[in-house]
Design an enzyme around this catalytic site. Structure first.
Site, PDB file in Angstrom:
ATOM      1  CG  ASP A  55      -1.731  -1.309   1.288  1.00  0.00           C
ATOM      2  OD1 ASP A  55      -2.369  -1.684   0.295  1.00  0.00           O
ATOM      3  OD2 ASP A  55      -1.660  -1.966   2.338  1.00  0.00           O
TER       4      ASP A  55
ATOM      5  CE  LYS B 105       2.772  -2.222  -5.502  1.00  0.00           C
ATOM      6  NZ  LYS B 105       2.724  -2.370  -4.047  1.00  0.00           N
TER       7      LYS B 105
ATOM      8  N   GLY C 197      -4.596  -4.554  -4.357  1.00  0.00           N
ATOM      9  CA  GLY C 197      -5.613  -3.575  -4.697  1.00  0.00           C
ATOM     10  C   GLY C 197      -4.917  -2.258  -4.888  1.00  0.00           C
ATOM     11  CG  HIS C 198      -3.066  -0.988  -8.006  1.00  0.00           C
ATOM     12  ND1 HIS C 198      -2.660  -2.285  -8.040  1.00  0.00           N
ATOM     13  CD2 HIS C 198      -3.267  -0.616  -9.284  1.00  0.00           C
ATOM     14  CE1 HIS C 198      -2.620  -2.684  -9.292  1.00  0.00           C
ATOM     15  NE2 HIS C 198      -2.993  -1.703 -10.061  1.00  0.00           N
TER      16      HIS C 198
ATOM     17  CD  GLN D 292       0.351  -9.055  -2.674  1.00  0.00           C
ATOM     18  OE1 GLN D 292       1.021  -9.767  -3.376  1.00  0.00           O
ATOM     19  NE2 GLN D 292      -0.911  -8.794  -2.978  1.00  0.00           N
TER      20      GLN D 292
HETATM   21  P1  IMP Z   1      -2.651 -13.124   1.658  1.00  0.00           P
HETATM   22  O1  IMP Z   1      -1.803 -12.491   0.603  1.00  0.00           O
HETATM   23  O2  IMP Z   1      -4.126 -12.915   1.441  1.00  0.00           O
HETATM   24  O3  IMP Z   1      -2.302 -14.553   1.905  1.00  0.00           O
HETATM   25  O4  IMP Z   1      -2.320 -12.363   3.034  1.00  0.00           O
HETATM   26  C1  IMP Z   1      -1.052 -12.493   3.661  1.00  0.00           C
HETATM   27  C2  IMP Z   1      -0.613 -11.156   4.276  1.00  0.00           C
HETATM   28  O5  IMP Z   1      -0.329 -10.243   3.233  1.00  0.00           O
HETATM   29  C3  IMP Z   1      -1.662 -10.487   5.155  1.00  0.00           C
HETATM   30  O6  IMP Z   1      -0.992  -9.811   6.208  1.00  0.00           O
HETATM   31  C4  IMP Z   1      -2.297  -9.472   4.234  1.00  0.00           C
HETATM   32  O7  IMP Z   1      -2.867  -8.400   4.933  1.00  0.00           O
HETATM   33  C5  IMP Z   1      -1.084  -9.038   3.433  1.00  0.00           C
HETATM   34  N1  IMP Z   1      -1.425  -8.500   2.113  1.00  0.00           N
HETATM   35  C6  IMP Z   1      -1.819  -9.194   1.027  1.00  0.00           C
HETATM   36  N2  IMP Z   1      -2.028  -8.358  -0.007  1.00  0.00           N
HETATM   37  C7  IMP Z   1      -1.746  -7.124   0.428  1.00  0.00           C
HETATM   38  C8  IMP Z   1      -1.732  -5.821  -0.200  1.00  0.00           C
HETATM   39  O8  IMP Z   1      -2.006  -5.649  -1.390  1.00  0.00           O
HETATM   40  N3  IMP Z   1      -1.371  -4.789   0.602  1.00  0.00           N
HETATM   41  C9  IMP Z   1      -1.013  -4.949   1.887  1.00  0.00           C
HETATM   42  N4  IMP Z   1      -1.005  -6.125   2.498  1.00  0.00           N
HETATM   43  C10 IMP Z   1      -1.353  -7.204   1.783  1.00  0.00           C
END
Ligand code: IMP
Length: 430
Positions: free
Chosen positions: A15, A18, A42-43, A226
């Site tokens: 977050d 980007k 998500g962006h 991420q």
């Molecule tokens: P997962 O990717 O759904 O398996 O989540 C694993 C970890 O990555 C968790 O702490 C989520 O909150 C974090 N996470 C996954 N995608 C994002 C993102 O786009 N932004 C911030 N954190 C993320």
């Protein structure tokens, strides 16, 4: 002339904004490739005509006229979500005709979503705080070699066979371990063959197409989802996502070789946020934290969860520069700090009585890390109109220069507001 590929990554826990870089690069890029993650990302992208789009799976290039968006082999795709995203854009007059989807990308299946949620629940206080989208189980199956790929949608016989095999085990787990309903093979095959019809036109050998594009002088932007500290290898394991958002992952997840990558742009927020569980040394629980959350509008784009907020952590920044080989930093949301009397930067940690300057070797030590701060003076001016570095108040300049010095990479762009023009440009990104 052969052109280079550029990697764009998040330097913290995600977050970082980007989309800012996509805004700055505008139409200069021929291909935008996503190389890992899925609809956990998500962006928000704001187009030149002021339209706001929230994307989860599609690369941001889908909104840039003339740009080819690519979903690389390293991504995990929930086809229902992808189709909904394509349809949602079509309704708003945005065509996805140029979209290319790697035949080798893995699919998120109903059992992945079911397992993601139920496993998290069983972990209780040890849960990761996943987005519940099936990301981890999909990558798990990929590595265990029981995954289902995009290309399997083109062969109904294979799809049925593979699903039958994998559900034989997963249904036992769902029913006997977690007391959930078993998943019906036929219903899933039918559902996914419906998606196959919709996605067929986009499925391609993206590895080859990207190689040709580079040979033909196109600029390719590899867009990470991420971020560095959520990388399954280099992040705060196990509180990470299940893929490799770091720059090395861009090669694996797209098929573009490392020798083609000439530049790595690292996006770093002027403070720190994190969603989900896991260690976060500079996290704030006071009014300053509330200021960052409120002024920075720190709520997840995908899940709507409030983000945890804290001061800038230069240990994390330096680590990200090292692990990714960052050539340019883009510091985002500097404006969120305006109005704070002091703007501390974490320059090191104290771990069990010892001062450390770099990321501790073990996760246990990182859990014990207490931030050591350097207090910089704040500024109260509205900086949204600044376009060159000298437009910034002196204290804001000092803050940026200190980030640059501590992280060890030049700061090329500074975001001073949410709008696409609201940037201070110090060095050209391309
Ligand atoms: P997962 O990717 O759904 O398996 O989540 C694993 C970890 O990555 C968790 O702490 C989520 O909150 C974090 N996470 C996954 N995608 C994002 C993102 O786009 N932004 C911030 N954190 C993320």
């Amino acid at each position: 002339m052969d052109m280079p590929a550029i990697v764009l990554i998040g330097a913290q826990w995600g977050d970082e904004g980007k989309g800012k870089v996509t805004d700055v690069l505008g139409g200069q890029v021929g291909y935008v490739v996503r190389y890992q993650g899925g609809n956990n990302a998500g962006h928000t992208v704001i187009t030149p005509d002021g339209e706001k789009y929230a994307l989860h799976l599609l690369p941001s290039g889908v909104l840039t006229p003339g740009c080819t968006p690519v979903i690389g082999n390293g991504v995990v795709i929930d086809p229902k979500v992808l189709i909904a995203e394509i349809d949602g854009l079509a309704e708003r007059g945005v065509s996805c005709d140029r979209l290319l989807i790697s035949a080798d990308a893995h699919l998120i299946m109903p059992h992945h979503r079911a397992l993601d949620r139920v496993v998290e629940r069983y972990l209780g206080s040890a849960r990761i705080g996943t987005t519940g989208r099936g990301i981890g189980p999909a990558y798990g199956d990929k590595v265990a070699r029981v995954g289902i790929r995009v290309q399997d949608l083109l062969d109904p016989g294979i799809l049925h066979k593979k699903l039958e095999m994998v559900l034989r085990e997963k249904n036992q787990v769902l029913a006997k371990v977690y007391n959930r309903k078993a998943i019906d093979v036929r219903a899933v095959v039918e559902e996914y063959l419906g998606y196959a019809e919709r996605l067929r036109p986009y499925i391609a050998d993206t590895r080859l197409i990207l190689a040709r594009a580079l040979e033909n002088g196109e600029t390719v932007l590899l867009e990470g989802a991420q971020a560095t500290l959520l990388d399954v290898d280099h992040g705060t394991y196990p509180f990470v996502t299940s893929s490799n958002p770091t720059a090395g992952g861009a090669c694996v997840g797209s098929g573009i070789p490392p020798t083609r990558i000439s530049q790595v742009i690292g996006v770093i927020k002027a403070y720190t946020t994190r969603v989900g569980a896991g260690p976060f040394p500079t996290e704030l629980f006071d009014d300053n934290g509330a200021h960052l959350a409120k002024v920075g509008v720190e709520f997840g784009t995908t899940t709507g969860r409030p983000r945890r907020c804290g001061w800038f952590d230069a240990v994390v920044g330096r680590y990200a520069v090292r692990v990714n080989g960052i050539t340019d930093l883009v510091v985002t949301k500097l404006d969120v700090l305006s109005g704070l009397a002091k703007v501390p930067i974490c320059v090191g940690y104290e771990v069990d009585g010892q001062r450390v300057d770099e990321m501790p070797m073990t996760q246990t030590a990182f859990h014990h890390a207490a931030p050591v701060y350097e207090e910089l003076e704040g500024w109260s001016e509205d900086i949204a109109k600044a376009r060159s570095f000298s437009d910034l108040p002196l204290n804001a300049q000092r803050y940026v220069l200190r980030i640059e010095e501590l992280c060890g990479a030049r700061v090329s762009v500074v975001g001073v507001g949410p709008g696409r023009e609201e940037n201070v440009l110090r060095y050209p990104l391309l």
